[in-house]
Design a protein around this motif. Structure first.
Motif: not given
Length: 205
Positions: A155-165, A188-191, A195-198
């Motif tokens: 999850a963290l790898a995807l969010v860091r790659k996209k900026g927002l997930a 670890l994830l901030r809203c 439904g949208v996280y960074y």
């Protein structure tokens, strides 16, 4: 400013412009098409010139809207501006839809707002002073992958790659909803919005 050819826009701006003009990009979610339809209607009511699909030039209004979409996709924008409240809501919805479609507009699109003179859509575009920007951005938290479970790392790898997930993005990767909730509770994830996280976690090692 000089109005560019559509072909000279960025590779992510062109499909976003197509959605703005009422087209699709193949496999576009119905919610995305509906959100862009609302944005198009509001923008035209405010006086924006949105061309037909076949036009080879991008209007200043279209460039302005792309810039606003890019700005609202950023977790920590470094520009501030004034826009109509109806337009703001439509831009926010479309920015989330674009992220869900895997279209993250670049920094240059947002920065174009400083030179797009379209007061019908946006006014008072100003950079946020660096000292305020630094205080607004949370400091990254360094963590080694070994400290986290496999789903957390994915999850963290995807969010860091996209900026927002979106939660849907994470679930498509096999990250269960319960894990997303745990990561949010642990910080670890901030809203950014429902439904949208960074994330501010910096994985090391």
């Amino acid at each position: 400013m000089r109005v560019p050819l559509v072909g000279r826009l960025g590779t992510r701006e062109r499909p976003a412009l197509r959605l703005l003009r009422g087209g699709d990009r193949g496999g576009t979610a119905s919610a995305t098409s509906e959100a862009f339809s609302r944005l198009r209607k509001i923008a035209r009511a405010l006086g924006a010139d949105i061309h037909d699909l076949g036009s080879t030039y991008a209007s200043q209004g279209e460039l302005c809207l792309l810039g606003l979409l890019a700005l609202y996709q950023r977790s920590h924008p470094d520009l501030t501006c004034t826009i109509d409240e109806r337009l703001r809501k439509a831009i926010q919805d479309c920015a989330i839809c674009l992220s869900g479609e895997g279209l993250e507009l670049g920094y240059s699109a947002a920065m174009r707002l400083t030179s797009v003179a379209n007061e019908k859509l946006v006014r008072d575009v100003r950079p946020i002073p660096r000292e305020k920007l630094r205080s607004a951005v949370e400091s990254p938290v360094a963590m080694a992958p070994a400290q986290l479970g496999p789903s957390f790392v994915t999850a963290l790898a995807l969010v860091r790659k996209k900026g927002l997930a979106t939660a849907h993005d994470l679930q498509r990767l096999g990250v269960p909803r319960q894990i997303i909730g745990q990561m949010h509770r642990k910080g670890l994830l901030r809203c950014l919005r429902t439904g949208v996280y960074y994330t501010t976690v910096d994985m090391r090692g």
